[in-house]
Design a protein around this motif. Structure first.
Motif, mmCIF file in Angstrom:
data_model
loop_
_atom_site.group_PDB
_atom_site.id
_atom_site.type_symbol
_atom_site.label_atom_id
_atom_site.label_comp_id
_atom_site.label_asym_id
_atom_site.label_seq_id
_atom_site.Cartn_x
_atom_site.Cartn_y
_atom_site.Cartn_z
ATOM 1 N N LYS A 130 0.898 -1.195 0.122
ATOM 2 C CA LYS A 130 0.084 -0.046 -0.113
ATOM 3 C C LYS A 130 0.949 1.265 -0.012
ATOM 4 N N ILE A 131 0.700 2.360 -0.610
ATOM 5 C CA ILE A 131 1.412 3.380 -0.991
ATOM 6 C C ILE A 131 0.640 4.691 -0.618
ATOM 7 N N LYS A 132 0.961 5.479 0.354
ATOM 8 C CA LYS A 132 0.515 6.590 0.581
ATOM 9 C C LYS A 132 1.573 7.807 0.642
ATOM 10 N N GLU A 133 0.975 9.093 -0.102
ATOM 11 C CA GLU A 133 1.737 10.129 -0.408
ATOM 12 C C GLU A 133 1.979 10.855 0.952
ATOM 13 N N ILE A 134 3.065 11.227 1.268
ATOM 14 C CA ILE A 134 3.301 11.913 2.682
ATOM 15 C C ILE A 134 4.405 13.034 2.510
ATOM 16 N N ASP A 135 3.870 14.179 2.713
ATOM 17 C CA ASP A 135 5.012 15.325 2.681
ATOM 18 C C ASP A 135 6.041 15.157 1.719
ATOM 19 N N ASN A 136 5.865 14.983 0.248
ATOM 20 C CA ASN A 136 6.690 14.966 -0.800
ATOM 21 C C ASN A 136 7.538 13.597 -0.689
ATOM 22 N N SER A 137 6.989 12.879 0.112
ATOM 23 C CA SER A 137 7.558 11.532 0.208
ATOM 24 C C SER A 137 6.557 10.552 -0.116
ATOM 25 N N PHE A 138 6.838 9.137 0.048
ATOM 26 C CA PHE A 138 5.821 8.051 0.024
ATOM 27 C C PHE A 138 6.021 7.220 1.340
ATOM 28 N N GLU A 139 5.039 6.600 1.737
ATOM 29 C CA GLU A 139 5.003 5.485 2.781
ATOM 30 C C GLU A 139 4.672 4.523 2.296
ATOM 31 N N THR B 33 6.564 -0.922 7.387
ATOM 32 C CA THR B 33 6.559 0.422 6.444
ATOM 33 C C THR B 33 8.173 0.965 6.345
ATOM 34 N N VAL B 34 8.045 1.529 4.927
ATOM 35 C CA VAL B 34 9.120 1.931 4.451
ATOM 36 C C VAL B 34 8.922 3.284 3.803
ATOM 37 N N GLN C 54 11.926 13.879 -7.664
ATOM 38 C CA GLN C 54 11.163 14.445 -8.644
ATOM 39 C C GLN C 54 9.693 14.242 -8.320
ATOM 40 N N GLN C 55 8.852 15.073 -9.103
ATOM 41 C CA GLN C 55 7.606 15.011 -8.758
ATOM 42 C C GLN C 55 6.844 13.680 -9.418
ATOM 43 N N ILE C 56 6.185 12.920 -8.682
ATOM 44 C CA ILE C 56 5.649 11.848 -9.095
ATOM 45 C C ILE C 56 4.315 11.529 -8.442
ATOM 46 N N THR C 57 3.626 10.768 -8.703
ATOM 47 C CA THR C 57 2.197 10.159 -7.920
ATOM 48 C C THR C 57 2.266 8.977 -7.372
ATOM 49 N N ALA C 58 1.516 8.571 -6.575
ATOM 50 C CA ALA C 58 1.714 7.172 -5.873
ATOM 51 C C ALA C 58 1.302 6.101 -6.775
#
Length: 340
Positions: free
Chosen positions: A267-276, A313-314, A320-324
């Motif tokens: 499962k991928i979540k976008e958080i503060d310009n990074s991804f969880e 959780t990693v 760069q700008q990308i989406t989940a």
């Protein structure tokens, strides 16, 4: 018996990794093991029709006269033969990590006799099959993630003593303060089920290294050595902060195990310009490694153990700008499976 030393017999003479246990330096300032760069890196210089460990292009990017043969030859000591070039690349980086981890953890356990190590090498001047932990284009090899763990301030390690063949559990602190430590030694089967746990609660002095427990072969006789392994979980509290560490120890090489096929979900979540990235597995998955071809970034952890019932959780920090959705589309997941 004094000063520093270099130790290259494991690489240059193809000695087993257990040879590190015969060396007791004061300070080992150079040792190393080579690996292939990532497939993403390789594809920057190697055409599709030469994606083979012994192709002319791959030979040119290997400046040690027997380098690729030495890497793949050592596979036979640890793994079953891979069936694809991609798996060769993955296993080479894993093998490099295991080699350096074996040396560093053992030599740290010799403290205060051995008080330092420097492995060769950090980075590289061109895209090459070599000893670095950082690739030419900036990607982290598996070794770099393992380095964060085996050089952590407070760790627990386990190995078989070369002198008497007992199994020794050490807790090693480089923390400049007393530490209250909790260690859980889990016996785990190949499905990932924990079948037994032994707990220890030592209090370590500032910078102390201590053998917590010595086990004899008969202590583990009820646990088949090709069907079980150990997970060592360490938590510590000190005036300089709290510390966590996880380690894995197997009594037999990985090729001796019937490693399971795993269903790894993300499962991928976008958080503060990074991804969880939250990962889970239905069975024991060894050395789960994430890669993101075409997307530059660093994971908070990689090449790790994933057990069922325990999500991992990693954090993935990108440049760069990308989406989940874009990340999920390109992200690959590899893990050790001797059937492949």
């Amino acid at each position: 018996s004094s000063g520093d030393m270099h130790y290259w017999s494991v690489w240059q003479d193809c000695e087993p990794f257990s040879s590190y246990y015969n060396i007791k330096p004061r300070f080992c300032s150079e040792f190393g093991y080579a690996s292939f760069p990532s497939m993403e890196n390789i594809k920057n210089f190697c055409p599709e029709n030469q994606l083979n460990a012994f192709s002319p292009v791959m030979d040119f990017h290997q400046r040690n006269f027997r380098g690729n043969s030495a890497i793949i030859g050592m596979f036979g000591s640890h793994f079953r033969m891979p069936e694809s070039f991609e798996k060769v690349v993955y296993l080479s980086q894993l093998q490099q990590s295991i080699a350096i981890k074996t040396a560093v953890e053992y030599w740290r356990s010799l403290k205060p006799r051995c008080m330092g190590t420097l492995f060769w090498q950090l980075n590289e001047p061109w895209p090459v099959v070599g000893w670095s932990s950082l690739e030419y284009y900036g990607n982290w090899k598996q070794l770099m993630y393992h380095t964060k763990r085996f050089y952590a301030p407070l760790i627990s390690v386990m190995y078989q003593s070369p002198e008497d063949k007992t199994y020794k559990l050490f807790c090693i602190s480089d923390v400049d303060a007393k530490a209250k430590v909790s260690i859980e030694l889990d016996v785990v089967d190949m499905t990932g089920k924990i079948i037994d746990t032994v707990k220890f609660k030592p209090v370590l002095a500032s910078g102390e290294c201590r053998c917590i427990k010595t086990f004899k072969e008969k202590d583990f006789s009820v646990y088949p050595d090709t069907e079980t392994f150990f997970v060592i979980r360490t938590n510590a509290e000190s005036a300089k902060g709290n510390f966590e560490h996880e380690n894995v120890f197997c009594r037999q090489p990985y090729k001796a195990f019937e490693l399971p096929e795993c269903d790894i979900k993300t499962k991928i979540k976008e958080i503060d310009n990074s991804f969880e990235i939250i990962l889970s597995s239905d069975k024991a998955a060894f050395y789960v490694t994430l890669e993101t071809p075409g997307i530059k970034g660093i994971f908070s952890d990689n090449s790790f153990m994933l057990l069922p019932g325990r999500e991992k959780t990693v954090r993935f920090t990108v440049n760069q700008q990308i989406t989940a959705a874009e990340l999920k589309k390109v992200m690959t997941i590899e893990y050790l499976n001797s059937k492949k």
